[in-house]
Design a protein around this motif. Structure first.
Motif, PDB file in Angstrom:
ATOM      1  N   ASN A  99       0.828  -1.204   0.000  1.00 47.56           N
ATOM      2  CA  ASN A  99       0.000   0.000   0.000  1.00 47.56           C
ATOM      3  C   ASN A  99       0.869   1.263   0.000  1.00 47.56           C
ATOM      4  N   GLY A 100       1.936   1.240   0.772  1.00 52.87           N
ATOM      5  CA  GLY A 100       2.862   2.366   0.779  1.00 52.87           C
ATOM      6  C   GLY A 100       3.496   2.578  -0.584  1.00 52.87           C
ATOM      7  N   LEU A 101       3.816   1.477  -1.262  1.00 57.44           N
ATOM      8  CA  LEU A 101       4.390   1.578  -2.607  1.00 57.44           C
ATOM      9  C   LEU A 101       3.387   2.185  -3.587  1.00 57.44           C
ATOM     10  N   LEU A 134       3.632   5.079   4.695  1.00 62.39           N
ATOM     11  CA  LEU A 134       4.897   5.688   4.291  1.00 62.39           C
ATOM     12  C   LEU A 134       5.705   6.070   5.518  1.00 62.39           C
ATOM     13  N   VAL A 135       7.002   6.032   5.377  1.00 64.56           N
ATOM     14  CA  VAL A 135       7.928   6.533   6.379  1.00 64.56           C
ATOM     15  C   VAL A 135       8.578   7.766   5.776  1.00 64.56           C
ATOM     16  N   ILE A 136       8.653   8.830   6.560  1.00 65.55           N
ATOM     17  CA  ILE A 136       9.239  10.083   6.106  1.00 65.55           C
ATOM     18  C   ILE A 136      10.504  10.363   6.898  1.00 65.55           C
ATOM     19  N   VAL A 137      11.548  10.742   6.188  1.00 64.66           N
ATOM     20  CA  VAL A 137      12.801  11.172   6.803  1.00 64.66           C
ATOM     21  C   VAL A 137      13.036  12.600   6.335  1.00 64.66           C
ATOM     22  N   ASP A 170       4.941   8.068  14.512  1.00 65.68           N
ATOM     23  CA  ASP A 170       6.201   7.348  14.725  1.00 65.68           C
ATOM     24  C   ASP A 170       6.909   6.980  13.417  1.00 65.68           C
ATOM     25  N   ASP A 171       6.319   7.306  12.296  1.00 64.66           N
ATOM     26  CA  ASP A 171       6.943   7.044  11.000  1.00 64.66           C
ATOM     27  C   ASP A 171       7.602   8.291  10.415  1.00 64.66           C
ATOM     28  N   PHE A 172       7.913   9.257  11.272  1.00 65.30           N
ATOM     29  CA  PHE A 172       8.680  10.429  10.864  1.00 65.30           C
ATOM     30  C   PHE A 172      10.002  10.441  11.624  1.00 65.30           C
ATOM     31  N   TYR A 173      11.087  10.625  10.890  1.00 63.15           N
ATOM     32  CA  TYR A 173      12.422  10.636  11.476  1.00 63.15           C
ATOM     33  C   TYR A 173      13.203  11.850  10.992  1.00 63.15           C
ATOM     34  N   MET A 174      14.052  12.357  11.859  1.00 60.54           N
ATOM     35  CA  MET A 174      14.963  13.447  11.490  1.00 60.54           C
ATOM     36  C   MET A 174      16.252  12.822  10.963  1.00 60.54           C
TER      37      MET A 174
END
Length: 187
Positions: A99-101, A134-137, A170-174
């Protein structure tokens, strides 16, 4: 677990040098368990990456280093913008699953069809509409948060960070990278 979430293949013109196969081979040599491919503005390397990953023990993670702006309908030239406002910034977007893809593919499609201005761009609204799985960096020194900090605008940096945290939790990272030449003696 040792992995890389931000890498470019030769599909990132003028930035990446290696093929997806070469990236995976090197990742396996140094003991990485997972590797992402996040080429600039394109998903073109994904197929080669997945095919090559079948012959390794490295888990492939599909992603994109997106060109990110506050509003994709804003087509003002660089000279018509304020000193601190860029046409686009960088943002790492990774797919967690199928789904993220699909959402990543939709973001790329919108960027090329609706957001193109100098580069294929996405914005806050578009990203939020396709945020599931999705994971966001936050991105490199050309990320929207890093640029706000670099320009001395901590209010904007906090506003952007809060938005990403609210939408992606929790799917956001710096992303942290050494960038000061004085500290590169260790290399």
């Amino acid at each position: 677990m040792y992995h890389n979430h931000h890498s470019h293949s030769y599909y990132s013109l003028l930035d990446g040098f290696s093929s997806p196969e070469e990236l995976l081979k090197r990742a396996e040599e140094v003991g990485m368990t997972a590797l992402s491919i996040t080429d600039h503005g394109t998903l073109s390397g994904h197929r080669d990456f997945l095919i090559a990953a079948k012959d390794t023990k490295v888990k492939p993670i599909l992603g994109l280093e997106a060109y990110f702006t506050t509003d994709i309908s804003d087509k003002r030239s660089k000279k018509d913008r304020g000193e601190e406002e860029q046409i686009y910034n960088h943002l790492i977007v990774l797919a967690k699953n199928e789904n993220g893809l699909q959402n990543l593919s939709k973001l790329s499609e919108i960027a090329w069809n609706d957001g193109f201005f100098s580069k294929p761009r996405i914005d806050f609204k578009t990203l939020e509409n396709y945020s599931s799985d999705l994971v966001i960096v936050s991105g490199c020194m050309n990320g929207i948060i890093a640029k706000a900090i670099q320009n001395g605008n901590m209010e904007k940096a906090i506003e952007y960070t809060d938005w990403f945290k609210q939408v992606f939790k929790d799917d956001f990272y710096m992303e942290l990278q050494p960038h000061n030449p004085l500290y590169r003696d260790w290399e």
